[in-house]
Enzyme design. Sequence first.
Site, mmCIF file in Angstrom:
data_model
loop_
_atom_site.group_PDB
_atom_site.id
_atom_site.type_symbol
_atom_site.label_atom_id
_atom_site.label_comp_id
_atom_site.label_asym_id
_atom_site.label_seq_id
_atom_site.Cartn_x
_atom_site.Cartn_y
_atom_site.Cartn_z
ATOM 1 N N ASN A 1 1.282 1.273 6.073
ATOM 2 C CA ASN A 1 -0.005 1.527 6.747
ATOM 3 C C ASN A 1 -1.041 0.447 6.427
ATOM 4 O OD1 ASN A 1 1.276 3.960 7.315
ATOM 5 N ND2 ASN A 1 -0.568 5.162 6.986
ATOM 6 N N HIS B 1 -6.403 3.499 -0.736
ATOM 7 C CA HIS B 1 -7.063 3.017 0.483
ATOM 8 C C HIS B 1 -8.221 2.063 0.158
ATOM 9 C CE1 HIS B 1 -5.351 6.898 2.192
ATOM 10 N NE2 HIS B 1 -4.816 5.949 2.933
ATOM 11 N N ASP C 1 -3.067 9.924 11.903
ATOM 12 C CA ASP C 1 -3.063 9.487 10.507
ATOM 13 C C ASP C 1 -3.895 10.474 9.670
ATOM 14 O OD1 ASP C 1 -2.513 7.652 8.443
ATOM 15 O OD2 ASP C 1 -4.364 6.526 8.806
ATOM 16 N N SER D 1 -2.805 -2.601 2.331
ATOM 17 C CA SER D 1 -3.442 -3.869 2.718
ATOM 18 C C SER D 1 -3.412 -4.890 1.583
ATOM 19 C CB SER D 1 -4.896 -3.628 3.158
ATOM 20 O OG SER D 1 -4.942 -3.226 4.508
#
Length: 306
Positions: free
Chosen positions: A252, A179, A81, A212
């Site tokens: 992801n 992220h 990653d 997420s």
Amino acid sequence: MLTTNKKLLDAAKTGGYAVGAFNINNMEFIQGITGAAEELGSPVICAVSEGAIAYAGFEYIVAMVSVAAGERSIPISLHLDHGRDPGVIEQCIRGGFTSVMIDGSNLSFEENVEVTRRVVDMAEPEGVSVEGELGKLAGVEDNVSVEEAEAKFTDPAEAEEFVEKTGVDALAIAVGTSHGAYKFKGEPMLAFDRLSAIASRVSIPLVLHGASGVNQEHVKLANDHGAALKGTKGVPDEAIIEAVRRGICKVNIDTDMRIALTAFIREALAGQPDVIDPRKYLGHGRDAVSLVVKNKIKLFGSEGKA
Ligand code: G3H
Ligand code: 13P
Ligand code: ZN
């Protein structure tokens, strides 16, 4: 069995679902993730950052994922990653990884094309698939206007040219995610029209990083047991479903597992003040990872696709 991202993602594109790429750092993550995937009959990608390799050690990671791939009755990919260090990328290609990401998103378009092409040339003969990235994931800490944020998003015409010139198997794009646990200050917003425009010009599978959901129940559980996570916000489930519908084939996830594992371990420790046996709380952490991964597999539509 170990397989490549290319095999998993090409099937996902045809089938109209996405495969989850879940970050691993230790045995509990690997067992929690692959156990959940096996239970739901889903393919799964074990994603390994350069930080995870530095933490656990290259040989440990490869060996542990190989054991999981040998004992689980589902296809598992071992994927680097956000590869940036050429030495690590080469080590992965030659040392048992089935897929690598070269993240040149911090470079100019031309430099990104050049470093990505070089990785494809090295990986292809080894049967290792390659993910490239174009556009910059906007972080909330950037504190920029919508226009400024959009300027960093992936340009559809550039995406087409990038894929043609590099020969990558999958492309990570920037359409508004970032992220970590603090993705949006106001309402969560993804650039869906842009995603569709990219999908119409690029025939390879597209990848969504920073996906997420930041489950507020898990945040509360952590905070109720001593954590101090304030102002967290993730990508809503409905937005993920829409992104997959518009062409995202790999999603992801790291932060959601981090929060859940931390919350469950905090709860376990608080409830058993006399416990010093790490298995008594690490086991709860592993269960938390498994719970998150099962929910994601259902959300991405990969259940039963192994
Ligand atoms: O996108 C990065 C992943 O969340 C991995 O994070 O570099 O801290 O291991 P890390
Ligand atoms: P999250 O921080 O949203 O989990 O994203 C993880 C990721 O993109 C790993 O590459
Ligand atoms: Zn990422």
